[in-house]
Design a protein around this motif. Sequence first.
Motif, mmCIF file in Angstrom:
data_model
loop_
_atom_site.group_PDB
_atom_site.id
_atom_site.type_symbol
_atom_site.label_atom_id
_atom_site.label_comp_id
_atom_site.label_asym_id
_atom_site.label_seq_id
_atom_site.Cartn_x
_atom_site.Cartn_y
_atom_site.Cartn_z
ATOM 1 N N PRO A 47 13.862 3.845 2.511
ATOM 2 C CA PRO A 47 13.622 4.077 3.945
ATOM 3 C C PRO A 47 12.802 2.955 4.585
ATOM 4 O O PRO A 47 13.068 2.573 5.716
ATOM 5 C CB PRO A 47 12.847 5.396 3.996
ATOM 6 C CG PRO A 47 13.020 6.029 2.671
ATOM 7 C CD PRO A 47 13.365 4.961 1.681
ATOM 8 N N ALA A 48 11.825 2.414 3.844
ATOM 9 C CA ALA A 48 11.027 1.331 4.423
ATOM 10 C C ALA A 48 11.898 0.107 4.662
ATOM 11 O O ALA A 48 11.679 -0.637 5.617
ATOM 12 C CB ALA A 48 9.854 0.982 3.504
ATOM 13 N N LYS A 52 12.475 7.509 -1.940
ATOM 14 C CA LYS A 52 11.715 8.118 -0.848
ATOM 15 C C LYS A 52 10.838 7.114 -0.108
ATOM 16 O O LYS A 52 10.361 7.389 0.982
ATOM 17 C CB LYS A 52 10.830 9.253 -1.377
ATOM 18 C CG LYS A 52 11.618 10.479 -1.806
ATOM 19 C CD LYS A 52 10.684 11.516 -2.412
ATOM 20 C CE LYS A 52 11.430 12.662 -3.049
ATOM 21 N NZ LYS A 52 11.865 13.678 -2.084
ATOM 22 N N ILE A 53 10.551 5.964 -0.714
ATOM 23 C CA ILE A 53 9.673 5.014 -0.053
ATOM 24 C C ILE A 53 10.370 3.672 0.187
ATOM 25 O O ILE A 53 10.497 3.234 1.333
ATOM 26 C CB ILE A 53 8.375 4.804 -0.864
ATOM 27 C CG1 ILE A 53 7.594 6.121 -0.928
ATOM 28 C CG2 ILE A 53 7.520 3.716 -0.215
ATOM 29 C CD1 ILE A 53 6.341 6.076 -1.756
ATOM 30 N N GLY A 76 4.409 9.551 -8.098
ATOM 31 C CA GLY A 76 5.854 9.517 -7.907
ATOM 32 C C GLY A 76 6.518 8.785 -9.064
ATOM 33 O O GLY A 76 5.968 7.818 -9.579
ATOM 34 N N SER A 81 0.835 -1.200 0.000
ATOM 35 C CA SER A 81 0.000 0.000 0.000
ATOM 36 C C SER A 81 0.874 1.255 0.000
ATOM 37 O O SER A 81 0.481 2.295 -0.520
ATOM 38 C CB SER A 81 -0.965 -0.002 1.179
ATOM 39 O OG SER A 81 -0.320 0.350 2.360
ATOM 40 N N MET A 82 2.083 1.160 0.556
ATOM 41 C CA MET A 82 2.953 2.338 0.534
ATOM 42 C C MET A 82 3.451 2.624 -0.886
ATOM 43 O O MET A 82 3.577 3.781 -1.284
ATOM 44 C CB MET A 82 4.116 2.132 1.481
ATOM 45 C CG MET A 82 4.208 3.259 2.484
ATOM 46 S SD MET A 82 5.609 3.124 3.535
ATOM 47 C CE MET A 82 5.115 1.957 4.723
ATOM 48 N N MET A 89 0.613 4.037 -2.745
ATOM 49 C CA MET A 89 0.450 5.436 -2.367
ATOM 50 C C MET A 89 1.381 6.296 -3.228
ATOM 51 O O MET A 89 0.951 7.291 -3.817
ATOM 52 C CB MET A 89 0.763 5.579 -0.871
ATOM 53 C CG MET A 89 0.560 6.943 -0.276
ATOM 54 S SD MET A 89 1.962 8.028 -0.463
ATOM 55 C CE MET A 89 3.143 7.245 0.623
ATOM 56 N N GLN A 110 11.715 8.284 -7.556
ATOM 57 C CA GLN A 110 11.223 8.842 -6.286
ATOM 58 C C GLN A 110 10.709 7.741 -5.371
ATOM 59 O O GLN A 110 10.930 7.761 -4.167
ATOM 60 C CB GLN A 110 10.093 9.837 -6.557
ATOM 61 C CG GLN A 110 10.558 11.206 -7.017
ATOM 62 C CD GLN A 110 9.378 12.102 -7.331
ATOM 63 O OE1 GLN A 110 8.401 11.664 -7.952
ATOM 64 N NE2 GLN A 110 9.455 13.344 -6.917
ATOM 65 N N VAL A 145 13.141 9.168 18.297
ATOM 66 C CA VAL A 145 12.222 9.803 19.221
ATOM 67 C C VAL A 145 11.945 8.908 20.427
ATOM 68 O O VAL A 145 11.905 9.366 21.557
ATOM 69 C CB VAL A 145 10.894 10.125 18.502
ATOM 70 C CG1 VAL A 145 9.881 10.648 19.495
ATOM 71 C CG2 VAL A 145 11.128 11.136 17.413
ATOM 72 N N THR A 146 11.779 7.609 20.175
ATOM 73 C CA THR A 146 11.390 6.718 21.263
ATOM 74 C C THR A 146 12.578 6.200 22.049
ATOM 75 O O THR A 146 12.402 5.588 23.085
ATOM 76 C CB THR A 146 10.607 5.519 20.723
ATOM 77 O OG1 THR A 146 11.329 4.980 19.609
ATOM 78 C CG2 THR A 146 9.227 5.928 20.266
ATOM 79 N N PHE A 186 18.111 7.555 8.384
ATOM 80 C CA PHE A 186 16.905 6.998 7.769
ATOM 81 C C PHE A 186 15.682 7.005 8.660
ATOM 82 O O PHE A 186 14.572 7.150 8.178
ATOM 83 C CB PHE A 186 17.159 5.557 7.307
ATOM 84 C CG PHE A 186 18.139 5.464 6.193
ATOM 85 C CD1 PHE A 186 17.756 5.756 4.902
ATOM 86 C CD2 PHE A 186 19.446 5.108 6.439
ATOM 87 C CE1 PHE A 186 18.659 5.691 3.865
ATOM 88 C CE2 PHE A 186 20.358 5.040 5.407
ATOM 89 C CZ PHE A 186 19.962 5.331 4.109
ATOM 90 N N ARG A 187 15.853 6.774 9.942
ATOM 91 C CA ARG A 187 14.670 6.583 10.759
ATOM 92 C C ARG A 187 14.604 7.530 11.945
ATOM 93 O O ARG A 187 14.735 7.124 13.087
ATOM 94 C CB ARG A 187 14.618 5.125 11.249
ATOM 95 C CG ARG A 187 14.549 4.097 10.130
ATOM 96 C CD ARG A 187 13.364 4.307 9.215
ATOM 97 N NE ARG A 187 12.122 4.086 9.888
ATOM 98 C CZ ARG A 187 11.344 3.033 9.659
ATOM 99 N NH1 ARG A 187 11.678 2.111 8.802
ATOM 100 N NH2 ARG A 187 10.198 2.909 10.287
ATOM 101 N N PRO A 188 14.382 8.826 11.646
ATOM 102 C CA PRO A 188 14.257 9.772 12.761
ATOM 103 C C PRO A 188 13.139 9.369 13.725
ATOM 104 O O PRO A 188 13.185 9.697 14.893
ATOM 105 C CB PRO A 188 13.938 11.095 12.063
ATOM 106 C CG PRO A 188 13.485 10.741 10.699
ATOM 107 C CD PRO A 188 14.171 9.452 10.356
ATOM 108 N N ASP A 189 12.147 8.621 13.227
ATOM 109 C CA ASP A 189 11.039 8.230 14.093
ATOM 110 C C ASP A 189 11.499 7.318 15.223
ATOM 111 O O ASP A 189 10.943 7.323 16.303
ATOM 112 C CB ASP A 189 9.938 7.521 13.286
ATOM 113 C CG ASP A 189 10.459 6.310 12.529
ATOM 114 O OD1 ASP A 189 11.478 6.450 11.823
ATOM 115 O OD2 ASP A 189 9.867 5.236 12.650
#
Lengths: 264, 254
Positions: free
Chosen positions: B171-172, B167-168, B159, B149-150, B153, B163, B252-253, B246-249
């Motif tokens: 990183p995924a 961009k997808i 895209g 689905s990504m 998208m 791209q 955070v944790t 790659f994974r700033p998310d």
Amino acid sequence: MSAAAETVSDNAQQIAVEVDNVTKIYPGGVEALNDMTIHFPKGELTSLLGPSGCGKTTLLKIIAGLLKPTAGKVKVNGVDVTGPGKERAFVFQDFALMPWASVIRNAAFGLELQGMNKSEREAIAEKYIDIVGLKGYENLYPHELSGGMRQRVGLARALAVNAEVLLMDEPFSAVDEQTRRKFQEDILEVVDDEQKTFIFVTHSIEEAVYVSQSIALLLPRPSRVSEIIRPDIRRDISPDAIRRDPVYLDIVERIWQGLRTYVE
Amino acid sequence: MSSFLIHPLTLRLVSVVIAFGTWEYLGRIPISPAFPTFLETMSALWGMLMDGSMISVYPATFQPLLIGLIISSILGIACGVFMGLNHKAEWFGAPVFIVLQSAPLAALIPLLTFAYGIGLTSKIITVCIMSMPVIVLNAYTAVRHTPTSMIEMGESYLGSRRQIIMKIIIPAASPIIYAGLRLGAAMGFIGAILAELLITPTGIGDLITYNQSIAEYDKMYAAIFSIMVFAVLFIEILERTEYIFFRPDKRVTQ
Ligand SMILES: Nc1ncnc2c1ncn2[C@@H]1O[C@H](COP(=O)(O)OP(=O)(O)OP(=O)(O)O)[C@@H](O)[C@H]1O
Ligand SMILES: [Mg+2]
């Protein structure tokens, strides 16, 4: 079903999306759609309502140009669909957000792919993040949001590219009942304000009756449009009054009777 | 107090203490005269660090190791991503790397020295043979498993192929690519030492063989210990770069 097109509206209206005799057989042999014909009028919201597995997502993805039909054709504004297009935007059932991107980057991603520069696209995304009620959450990541909030990011992303046709696959399924009602009212406003065509998949009969100008009832085995209903409920009264309006309740009941054989 | 007990750092420390404690205990039994205790090993390590005999050998080990790891990372990720994107490349490449992954290295080394001599080239190739398969196979699996689905998208928002890949898909795939890099780095360290033990004794491998031959087991274990510390540090640094690039998310944790 007759050979005549199942136009969901009176003939005077312009048609935004035409689906003509579309059949889709998946590689595994599952026939998800069988000779389906349905027309979607411009500037209206049409709901696709039907039991799970009847091919709603498949139909939406074919209109989006993400899937090729096995037979038949789709036209948007009279032009054959051969792939995704700028005039269509998709809201995914599973959100399809990028976990590594913040809310604002996700919301602006359609514009990013178009090559718009960062400040410009973020200004636009900001506006739609506000519209879907996520102001203040711009810099969070998807895993820090609730399901409903993630869905709203997907909605903001679709609205931000300013497409004429919005294809929404159960956009409110992960939202609680209160938020859902607020969303339904918001969407009615957007439909009124912007001359956009919405194709809206939902599982909720009440929701379909409340937000749609027309409802296409889809039935499985074989997948077909069983009926087109135009709710024509009064819109000049308050949302709560609508929900108690006998006309509204009658239509909900009628749709339920049509669908229940497939649920039981 | 209880939150202190289950804090990740506390847990890591406890596990390290248990491991070293067991080592010390086994060394004191002793299970073998060739097995020094933890404390003996540490004091040998200290001595070798102070007299410079350890530091002077490391450049010889690091040269083939780093060159090999850089080649395997760049080439390995490129091959893996390409195989993940392209079915023909997959059919061609996957069997090669699956065979390489399970190839007995010791049996290949005579062939390598026959073809490339006993110099740097053979050692670099040894490192690559050890580390590249796991890097390639992880990158390939990761790309193959990008959520559909990504990608849809990206396509629905028009895209370009490029791209969507940059961009997808990348990183995924980055968490699994990085898992492959970490495993590959660990394998590369093993490969570098094996090359020094089996081709020509240089660097840290020489230190190990030499001290073994003169029965200085504490020094031999100190040499082994030092290379393990480097491997762990290196892998830790690698993990940080993932979060940064790659994974700033995930940062955070943390
Ligand atoms: N990629 C696929 N490959 C094979 N079969 C598929 C695929 N996607 C969907 N199907 C099948 O096609 C049929 C229609 O699926 P679709 O997802 O369109 O249903 P849906 O109406 O959206 O259901 P739901 O309301 O549960 O979302 C189902 O029987 C499903 O098993
Ligand atoms: Mg669906």
